[in-house]
Scaffold this active site. Structure first.
Site, short mmCIF file in Angstrom:
data_model
loop_
_atom_site.label_atom_id
_atom_site.label_comp_id
_atom_site.label_asym_id
_atom_site.label_seq_id
_atom_site.Cartn_x
_atom_site.Cartn_y
_atom_site.Cartn_z
N PHE A 11 -11.72 4.82 9.31
CA PHE A 11 -13.03 5.37 8.95
C PHE A 11 -13.82 4.38 8.08
O PHE A 11 -14.83 3.81 8.51
CB PHE A 11 -12.81 6.73 8.28
CG PHE A 11 -13.93 7.22 7.41
CD1 PHE A 11 -15.25 7.21 7.86
CD2 PHE A 11 -13.67 7.70 6.13
CE1 PHE A 11 -16.30 7.66 7.05
CE2 PHE A 11 -14.70 8.14 5.32
CZ PHE A 11 -16.01 8.13 5.76
N ILE A 12 -13.35 4.14 6.86
CA ILE A 12 -14.13 3.32 5.93
C ILE A 12 -14.11 1.85 6.37
O ILE A 12 -15.15 1.18 6.41
CB ILE A 12 -13.58 3.45 4.49
CG1 ILE A 12 -13.66 4.91 4.01
CG2 ILE A 12 -14.35 2.53 3.54
CD1 ILE A 12 -12.97 5.17 2.67
N ASP A 31 -4.85 -3.86 11.96
CA ASP A 31 -4.68 -2.39 11.90
C ASP A 31 -3.59 -2.01 12.89
O ASP A 31 -3.50 -2.58 13.98
CB ASP A 31 -6.00 -1.71 12.28
CG ASP A 31 -6.08 -0.27 11.82
OD1 ASP A 31 -6.98 0.04 11.02
OD2 ASP A 31 -5.24 0.56 12.25
N ASN A 32 -2.73 -1.06 12.51
CA ASN A 32 -1.68 -0.64 13.45
C ASN A 32 -2.11 0.60 14.26
O ASN A 32 -1.29 1.16 15.00
CB ASN A 32 -0.36 -0.37 12.72
CG ASN A 32 -0.41 0.86 11.84
OD1 ASN A 32 -1.47 1.46 11.65
ND2 ASN A 32 0.74 1.26 11.30
N ILE A 52 1.08 -3.65 8.55
CA ILE A 52 1.15 -4.43 7.31
C ILE A 52 2.55 -4.43 6.69
O ILE A 52 2.84 -5.20 5.79
CB ILE A 52 0.10 -3.98 6.25
CG1 ILE A 52 0.23 -2.48 5.96
CG2 ILE A 52 -1.30 -4.35 6.70
CD1 ILE A 52 -0.53 -2.05 4.71
N GLN A 76 -1.71 4.63 3.92
CA GLN A 76 -1.43 6.03 4.16
C GLN A 76 -2.38 6.74 3.21
O GLN A 76 -2.27 6.61 2.00
CB GLN A 76 0.05 6.30 3.83
CG GLN A 76 0.57 7.66 4.20
CD GLN A 76 -0.16 8.82 3.53
OE1 GLN A 76 -0.86 9.60 4.20
NE2 GLN A 76 -0.03 8.95 2.23
N TYR A 142 0.70 9.74 -3.66
CA TYR A 142 -0.42 8.88 -3.23
C TYR A 142 -1.09 8.22 -4.44
O TYR A 142 -1.38 7.02 -4.43
CB TYR A 142 -1.42 9.72 -2.44
CG TYR A 142 -2.72 9.03 -2.10
CD1 TYR A 142 -2.79 8.09 -1.07
CD2 TYR A 142 -3.89 9.30 -2.81
CE1 TYR A 142 -3.99 7.45 -0.75
CE2 TYR A 142 -5.09 8.67 -2.50
CZ TYR A 142 -5.14 7.75 -1.47
OH TYR A 142 -6.31 7.12 -1.16
N LYS A 146 -1.26 4.18 -4.93
CA LYS A 146 -2.54 3.47 -5.00
C LYS A 146 -2.64 2.73 -6.33
O LYS A 146 -3.15 1.62 -6.40
CB LYS A 146 -3.73 4.43 -4.84
CG LYS A 146 -3.90 5.05 -3.47
CD LYS A 146 -3.96 4.08 -2.33
CE LYS A 146 -5.27 3.36 -2.18
NZ LYS A 146 -5.34 2.57 -0.91
N ARG A 213 -15.77 18.06 -6.77
CA ARG A 213 -15.55 16.70 -6.29
C ARG A 213 -16.85 15.91 -6.32
O ARG A 213 -17.95 16.47 -6.31
CB ARG A 213 -15.08 16.73 -4.81
CG ARG A 213 -13.71 17.28 -4.57
CD ARG A 213 -12.63 16.29 -4.92
NE ARG A 213 -11.31 16.80 -4.61
CZ ARG A 213 -10.63 17.66 -5.35
NH1 ARG A 213 -11.14 18.11 -6.48
NH2 ARG A 213 -9.43 18.07 -4.98
P1 NAD Z 1 -8.22 5.84 7.54
O1 NAD Z 1 -6.89 6.47 7.80
O2 NAD Z 1 -9.34 6.16 8.45
O3 NAD Z 1 -8.05 4.26 7.49
C1 NAD Z 1 -6.82 3.62 7.20
C2 NAD Z 1 -6.59 2.59 8.27
O4 NAD Z 1 -5.36 1.91 7.96
C3 NAD Z 1 -6.41 3.22 9.66
O5 NAD Z 1 -7.18 2.51 10.61
C4 NAD Z 1 -4.92 3.06 9.97
O6 NAD Z 1 -4.65 2.93 11.34
C5 NAD Z 1 -4.59 1.81 9.17
N1 NAD Z 1 -3.19 1.74 8.78
C6 NAD Z 1 -2.43 2.72 8.23
N2 NAD Z 1 -1.17 2.27 8.03
C7 NAD Z 1 -1.16 0.99 8.45
C8 NAD Z 1 -0.14 0.01 8.53
N3 NAD Z 1 1.12 0.27 8.12
N4 NAD Z 1 -0.45 -1.21 9.03
C9 NAD Z 1 -1.71 -1.49 9.46
N5 NAD Z 1 -2.71 -0.58 9.43
C10 NAD Z 1 -2.43 0.63 8.93
O7 NAD Z 1 -8.59 6.18 6.03
P2 NAD Z 1 -9.90 5.90 5.19
O8 NAD Z 1 -10.34 7.20 4.67
O9 NAD Z 1 -10.84 5.05 5.94
O10 NAD Z 1 -9.30 5.08 3.96
C11 NAD Z 1 -9.38 3.66 3.88
C12 NAD Z 1 -8.92 3.21 2.50
O11 NAD Z 1 -9.74 3.77 1.49
C13 NAD Z 1 -7.49 3.62 2.16
O12 NAD Z 1 -6.89 2.55 1.45
C14 NAD Z 1 -7.65 4.81 1.25
O13 NAD Z 1 -6.56 4.94 0.35
C15 NAD Z 1 -8.92 4.40 0.51
N6 NAD Z 1 -9.65 5.56 -0.03
C16 NAD Z 1 -10.22 6.48 0.82
C17 NAD Z 1 -10.91 7.55 0.27
C18 NAD Z 1 -11.59 8.59 1.13
O14 NAD Z 1 -12.22 9.49 0.61
N7 NAD Z 1 -11.49 8.52 2.46
C19 NAD Z 1 -11.01 7.69 -1.13
C20 NAD Z 1 -10.40 6.75 -1.94
C21 NAD Z 1 -9.74 5.67 -1.39
#
Ligand code: NAD
Length: 318
Positions: A11-12, A31-32, A52, A76, A142, A146, A213
């Site tokens: 997503f992000i 990305d996996n 990773i 995760q 988590y 983090k 939030r």
């Molecule tokens: P997301 O699950 O959409 O993105 C995570 C990505 O990492 C995915 O594309 C997934 O396939 C990949 N991934 C997971 N495990 C992997 C591995 N072992 N090897 C390679 N790729 C792997 O989640 P997101 O919401 O986009 O979050 C992205 C980052 O932002 C994360 O680090 C999350 O902790 C951080 N974050 C997100 C939020 C939120 O509100 N969504 C808030 C704070 C921090």
């Protein structure tokens, strides 16, 4: 610049890849696809389906591309999953970032950007808005992992020539967010309303409107990741909206913006749910020169349009 984005199919991460590509940078994605999707990856970025946790494979990619910047978003990301399976959470979020940091140091990466979680780290803080200096309570596996990523960066990169920027996000929302996981409440509410399904509002005793939030739109997150590329943008920064909203207030707003209405049900909170989080943005404003620009109603409107267009195309999944 050459920038490697881990998690760039998620997503992000995929929005950040789009922003970097749009600015003319050379972008490589690792990305996996465990929660991300290949179709999210910008067609002008080079994609490697790599885990990773696999040190050799990550080394192969970094050695091949020699990035200037490593932007680490793979993780995760589910609090609930981290409670159910803390070992898996630690493998991805601790072993994974250790591999990426160590290999970045070995191959001369100049800047490391890490997506941390202000919401998880500052959860239920007794100071609100919560500044970066607040000692985190770490209420879930988590939050622990983090935070460990941050500490590893301080210790391993601290003595090297690699600078780093830690961005602690509030609750991020926008197009492409996973609508099936527990985290993306705005996507879940929108998709429930579009599908005529009932939404749940989780409440603690004494908090009838649900939890509070800080919701920040993904476009503002991208701008923070662009600001973080500047050489002097080093340190740890909260990235949020500057405003806290209860879940019930949010649900009312989503209904109004999407022009769909349905009564929610109320339920017990899930393990790891924090009661409130609101981040102090003073440091990101003064040092990064960053501040949020997208109002909640406007971001919900953009997100609603995205899911409406998916429904119109008849696509069942993101
Ligand atoms: P997301 O699950 O959409 O993105 C995570 C990505 O990492 C995915 O594309 C997934 O396939 C990949 N991934 C997971 N495990 C992997 C591995 N072992 N090897 C390679 N790729 C792997 O989640 P997101 O919401 O986009 O979050 C992205 C980052 O932002 C994360 O680090 C999350 O902790 C951080 N974050 C997100 C939020 C939120 O509100 N969504 C808030 C704070 C921090």
């Amino acid at each position: 610049m050459k920038i490697l984005v881990t998690g760039g199919a998620g997503f992000i991460g995929s929005h950040i890849v789009d922003a970097y590509v749009g600015l003319g940078h050379d972008v490589v994605v690792v990305d996996n696809l465990s929660s991300g999707q290949r179709k999210n990856v910008n067609e002008n970025a080079v994609f490697h389906e790599v885990d990773i946790e696999d040190e050799q494979e990550v080394e192969r990619v970094i050695k091949t591309h020699r990035p200037d910047v490593l932007n680490h978003h793979a993780a995760q990301k589910s609090v609930l999953q981290s409670v159910k399976n803390p070992v898996h959470d630690a493998k991805v979020n601790v072993v994974g970032i250790l591999n990426v940091i160590r290999l970045s140091l070995a191959y001369g990466v100049r800047k490391f950007i890490y997506a941390s979680s202000g919401g998880a780290l500052a959860g239920d803080a007794d100071i609100a808005p919560t500044p970066e200096s607040y000692h985190p309570k770490l209420l879930s596996p988590y939050a622990i992992t983090k935070y460990m990523g941050e500490r590893y960066l301080h210790v391993l990169a601290g003595e090297s020539g690699m600078s780093y920027t830690i961005l602690r996000y509030a609750n991020v929302y926008g197009p492409r967010q996973d609508r099936d996981s527990e985290g993306g409440v705005i996507s879940i509410f929108i998709n429930n309303l579009l599908a005529g399904k009932v939404s749940k509002i989780y409440t603690y005793p004494g908090m009838p409107d649900g939890m509070f939030r800080d919701y920040v739109y993904v476009e503002d997150i991208c701008r923070a990741n662009v600001a973080a590329l500047k050489p002097d943008a080093t340190g740890t920064f909260n990235i949020g909206s500057g405003r806290e909203v209860s879940t019930a207030e949010l649900y009312t707003l989503v209904q109004r913006v999407c022009n769909r209405y349905s009564d929610p049900v109320f339920a017990e909170p899930r393990p790891g749910d924090v009661r409130r989080s609101l981040l102090d943005l003073s440091l990101s404003k003064s040092v990064l020169g960053w501040q949020p620009t997208v109002a909640l109603a406007e971001g919900i409107e953009q997100t609603c349009q995205f899911y409406n267009s998916l429904s119109a195309e008849g696509r069942g999944s993101l």
